[in-house]
Design a protein around this motif. Structure first.
Motif, PDB file in Angstrom:
ATOM      1  N   MET A   1       0.845  -1.195   0.000  1.00  0.00           N
ATOM      2  CA  MET A   1       0.000   0.000   0.000  1.00  0.00           C
ATOM      3  C   MET A   1       0.885   1.250   0.000  1.00  0.00           C
ATOM      4  O   MET A   1       2.025   1.179  -0.375  1.00  0.00           O
ATOM      5  N   PHE A   2       0.342   2.344   0.486  1.00  0.00           N
ATOM      6  CA  PHE A   2       1.021   3.636   0.475  1.00  0.00           C
ATOM      7  C   PHE A   2       1.735   3.914   1.792  1.00  0.00           C
ATOM      8  O   PHE A   2       1.231   3.562   2.848  1.00  0.00           O
ATOM      9  N   ARG A   3       2.852   4.594   1.717  1.00  0.00           N
ATOM     10  CA  ARG A   3       3.521   5.103   2.918  1.00  0.00           C
ATOM     11  C   ARG A   3       2.820   6.400   3.295  1.00  0.00           C
ATOM     12  O   ARG A   3       2.663   7.297   2.464  1.00  0.00           O
ATOM     13  N   LEU A   4       2.373   6.503   4.546  1.00  0.00           N
ATOM     14  CA  LEU A   4       1.577   7.643   4.977  1.00  0.00           C
ATOM     15  C   LEU A   4       2.359   8.534   5.944  1.00  0.00           C
ATOM     16  O   LEU A   4       3.360   8.118   6.517  1.00  0.00           O
ATOM     17  N   ASN A   5       1.842   9.717   6.146  1.00  0.00           N
ATOM     18  CA  ASN A   5       2.386  10.658   7.116  1.00  0.00           C
ATOM     19  C   ASN A   5       1.676  10.444   8.452  1.00  0.00           C
ATOM     20  O   ASN A   5       1.099  11.361   9.021  1.00  0.00           O
ATOM     21  N   LEU A   6       1.674   9.195   8.890  1.00  0.00           N
ATOM     22  CA  LEU A   6       1.038   8.770  10.141  1.00  0.00           C
ATOM     23  C   LEU A   6       1.907   7.677  10.752  1.00  0.00           C
ATOM     24  O   LEU A   6       2.593   6.955  10.010  1.00  0.00           O
ATOM     25  N   PRO A   7       1.881   7.525  12.071  1.00  0.00           N
ATOM     26  CA  PRO A   7       2.677   6.470  12.702  1.00  0.00           C
ATOM     27  C   PRO A   7       2.242   5.077  12.244  1.00  0.00           C
ATOM     28  O   PRO A   7       1.077   4.840  11.958  1.00  0.00           O
ATOM     29  N   GLN A   8       3.203   4.171  12.225  1.00  0.00           N
ATOM     30  CA  GLN A   8       2.919   2.771  11.909  1.00  0.00           C
ATOM     31  C   GLN A   8       2.215   2.117  13.098  1.00  0.00           C
ATOM     32  O   GLN A   8       2.312   2.592  14.225  1.00  0.00           O
ATOM     33  N   TYR A   9       1.524   1.043  12.843  1.00  0.00           N
ATOM     34  CA  TYR A   9       0.916   0.234  13.893  1.00  0.00           C
ATOM     35  C   TYR A   9       0.923  -1.204  13.424  1.00  0.00           C
ATOM     36  O   TYR A   9       1.297  -1.492  12.281  1.00  0.00           O
ATOM     37  N   GLU A  10       0.536  -2.129  14.294  1.00  0.00           N
ATOM     38  CA  GLU A  10       0.522  -3.544  13.941  1.00  0.00           C
ATOM     39  C   GLU A  10      -0.696  -3.841  13.073  1.00  0.00           C
ATOM     40  O   GLU A  10      -1.805  -4.036  13.573  1.00  0.00           O
ATOM     41  N   ILE A  11      -0.505  -3.852  11.780  1.00  0.00           N
ATOM     42  CA  ILE A  11      -1.576  -3.993  10.797  1.00  0.00           C
ATOM     43  C   ILE A  11      -1.930  -5.469  10.630  1.00  0.00           C
ATOM     44  O   ILE A  11      -1.039  -6.311  10.512  1.00  0.00           O
ATOM     45  N   LYS A  12      -3.214  -5.762  10.590  1.00  0.00           N
ATOM     46  CA  LYS A  12      -3.681  -7.126  10.346  1.00  0.00           C
ATOM     47  C   LYS A  12      -4.319  -7.163   8.966  1.00  0.00           C
ATOM     48  O   LYS A  12      -5.389  -6.586   8.752  1.00  0.00           O
ATOM     49  N   ILE A  13      -3.646  -7.834   8.044  1.00  0.00           N
ATOM     50  CA  ILE A  13      -4.122  -7.965   6.665  1.00  0.00           C
ATOM     51  C   ILE A  13      -4.630  -9.389   6.472  1.00  0.00           C
ATOM     52  O   ILE A  13      -4.043 -10.347   6.982  1.00  0.00           O
ATOM     53  N   GLY A  14      -5.717  -9.527   5.748  1.00  0.00           N
ATOM     54  CA  GLY A  14      -6.268 -10.843   5.458  1.00  0.00           C
ATOM     55  C   GLY A  14      -6.656 -10.930   3.992  1.00  0.00           C
ATOM     56  O   GLY A  14      -6.318 -10.056   3.185  1.00  0.00           O
ATOM     57  N   GLU A  15      -7.393 -11.970   3.675  1.00  0.00           N
ATOM     58  CA  GLU A  15      -7.874 -12.149   2.311  1.00  0.00           C
ATOM     59  C   GLU A  15      -9.225 -12.843   2.371  1.00  0.00           C
ATOM     60  O   GLU A  15      -9.434 -13.768   3.169  1.00  0.00           O
ATOM     61  N   LYS A  16     -10.148 -12.370   1.543  1.00  0.00           N
ATOM     62  CA  LYS A  16     -11.462 -12.991   1.455  1.00  0.00           C
ATOM     63  C   LYS A  16     -11.888 -12.967  -0.015  1.00  0.00           C
ATOM     64  O   LYS A  16     -11.867 -11.916  -0.652  1.00  0.00           O
ATOM     65  N   ASP A  17     -12.252 -14.102  -0.525  1.00  0.00           N
ATOM     66  CA  ASP A  17     -12.680 -14.233  -1.923  1.00  0.00           C
ATOM     67  C   ASP A  17     -11.645 -13.655  -2.879  1.00  0.00           C
ATOM     68  O   ASP A  17     -11.985 -12.990  -3.862  1.00  0.00           O
ATOM     69  N   GLY A  18     -10.379 -13.877  -2.574  1.00  0.00           N
ATOM     70  CA  GLY A  18      -9.306 -13.426  -3.450  1.00  0.00           C
ATOM     71  C   GLY A  18      -8.989 -11.938  -3.349  1.00  0.00           C
ATOM     72  O   GLY A  18      -8.171 -11.432  -4.118  1.00  0.00           O
ATOM     73  N   LYS A  19      -9.615 -11.226  -2.408  1.00  0.00           N
ATOM     74  CA  LYS A  19      -9.372  -9.788  -2.250  1.00  0.00           C
ATOM     75  C   LYS A  19      -8.752  -9.522  -0.888  1.00  0.00           C
ATOM     76  O   LYS A  19      -9.117 -10.160   0.101  1.00  0.00           O
ATOM     77  N   ARG A  20      -7.850  -8.560  -0.845  1.00  0.00           N
ATOM     78  CA  ARG A  20      -7.178  -8.215   0.405  1.00  0.00           C
ATOM     79  C   ARG A  20      -8.129  -7.463   1.343  1.00  0.00           C
ATOM     80  O   ARG A  20      -8.945  -6.660   0.905  1.00  0.00           O
ATOM     81  N   THR A  21      -7.983  -7.763   2.631  1.00  0.00           N
ATOM     82  CA  THR A  21      -8.787  -7.117   3.657  1.00  0.00           C
ATOM     83  C   THR A  21      -7.863  -6.581   4.755  1.00  0.00           C
ATOM     84  O   THR A  21      -6.704  -6.995   4.864  1.00  0.00           O
ATOM     85  N   ILE A  22      -8.393  -5.676   5.552  1.00  0.00           N
ATOM     86  CA  ILE A  22      -7.681  -5.120   6.690  1.00  0.00           C
ATOM     87  C   ILE A  22      -8.629  -5.157   7.881  1.00  0.00           C
ATOM     88  O   ILE A  22      -9.835  -4.944   7.725  1.00  0.00           O
ATOM     89  N   PHE A  23      -8.067  -5.438   9.060  1.00  0.00           N
ATOM     90  CA  PHE A  23      -8.913  -5.543  10.244  1.00  0.00           C
ATOM     91  C   PHE A  23      -9.232  -4.154  10.780  1.00  0.00           C
ATOM     92  O   PHE A  23      -8.351  -3.344  11.049  1.00  0.00           O
ATOM     93  N   ASP A  24     -10.529  -3.892  10.939  1.00  0.00           N
ATOM     94  CA  ASP A  24     -11.021  -2.648  11.535  1.00  0.00           C
ATOM     95  C   ASP A  24     -11.410  -2.992  12.967  1.00  0.00           C
ATOM     96  O   ASP A  24     -12.432  -3.622  13.210  1.00  0.00           O
ATOM     97  N   PHE A  25     -10.563  -2.585  13.923  1.00  0.00           N
ATOM     98  CA  PHE A  25     -10.822  -2.993  15.295  1.00  0.00           C
ATOM     99  C   PHE A  25     -11.982  -2.234  15.929  1.00  0.00           C
ATOM    100  O   PHE A  25     -12.515  -2.665  16.947  1.00  0.00           O
ATOM    101  N   LEU A  26     -12.442  -1.129  15.332  1.00  0.00           N
ATOM    102  CA  LEU A  26     -13.645  -0.473  15.846  1.00  0.00           C
ATOM    103  C   LEU A  26     -14.895  -1.251  15.455  1.00  0.00           C
ATOM    104  O   LEU A  26     -15.822  -1.409  16.245  1.00  0.00           O
ATOM    105  N   ARG A  27     -14.913  -1.735  14.213  1.00  0.00           N
ATOM    106  CA  ARG A  27     -16.058  -2.530  13.749  1.00  0.00           C
ATOM    107  C   ARG A  27     -15.891  -4.010  14.062  1.00  0.00           C
ATOM    108  O   ARG A  27     -16.796  -4.801  13.822  1.00  0.00           O
TER     109      ARG A  27
END
Length: 149
Positions: A1-27
Motif C-alpha cells: 500500500m502507500f507510505r503515509l504521514n502517520l505512525p505505523q501500527y501492527e496492521i492485520k491484513i487478510g484475504e477474502k474471496d481473493g481480495k485483500r482485507t484489513i482488520f477494523d478494530f472499531l467494527r
C-alpha cells in the motif's frame, strides 16, 4: 500500500474471496483493503495510540439520513454523553484535499453540529474547530490531544 504521514501500527491484513482485507478494530471485522480504508485504519490508530482518544467513543462508517437520502461519515468521535463531537473524512493518498472535500464534511456537519472537523488523505491532515457564535471555523496547527478537546 502507500507510505503515509502517520505512525505505523501492527496492521492485520487478510484475504477474502481473493481480495485483500484489513482488520477494523472499531467494527471488529475485516473490511476491504482500499486506499481510503488504509488511511482510515492508520488515522484511527493514531488518534487512539498517540492522541489519547478513547476507542469506545469512536465509530466508523456512520450513516446519516436527510429525508430519504443517506450519507455516510467515515468516522465520528462522540463525547461522554454520546453526542457527536468530531467528524473525520478520509480520502485515498492519491486524492488531493480540495474545497469539495470540505464541502462534503460540512454537509455532514449541517446535521451533526460538531466541534471539530478533520480531513485526511494520510499525507496531509486538516483540523478545524467550529466557531458557531461567529459563524466561522479556525484551522488548527495539529489534531488536538483528546484531553484538550
Amino acid at each position: 500500500m502507500f507510505r503515509l504521514n502517520l505512525p505505523q501500527y501492527e496492521i492485520k491484513i487478510g484475504e477474502k474471496d481473493g481480495k485483500r482485507t484489513i482488520f477494523d478494530f472499531l467494527r471488529r471485522k475485516y473490511v476491504a483493503l482500499t486506499p481510503e480504508e488504509w488511511v482510515r485504519q492508520h488515522f484511527v490508530h493514531y488518534l487512539i495510540e498517540h492522541k489519547g482518544y478513547p476507542k469506545g467513543l469512536l465509530s466508523n462508517e456512520v450513516e446519516l439520513h436527510i429525508g430519504e437520502k443517506s450519507l455516510r461519515c467515515d468516522s465520528i468521535l462522540y463525547n461522554k454523553v454520546a453526542a457527536p463531537q468530531m467528524i473525520i473524512e478520509y480520502k485515498a493518498p492519491t486524492i488531493q484535499l480540495q474545497q469539495k472535500t470540505f464541502d462534503q464534511i460540512s454537509a455532514y456537519n449541517l446535521l451533526l453540529k460538531v466541534d471539530y472537523l478533520i480531513i485526511s488523505n494520510g499525507l496531509q491532515h486538516y483540523c478545524c474547530k467550529m466557531d458557531y457564535e461567529h459563524q466561522k471555523y479556525l484551522f488548527l496547527q495539529d489534531v488536538p490531544d483528546y484531553e484538550n478537546l
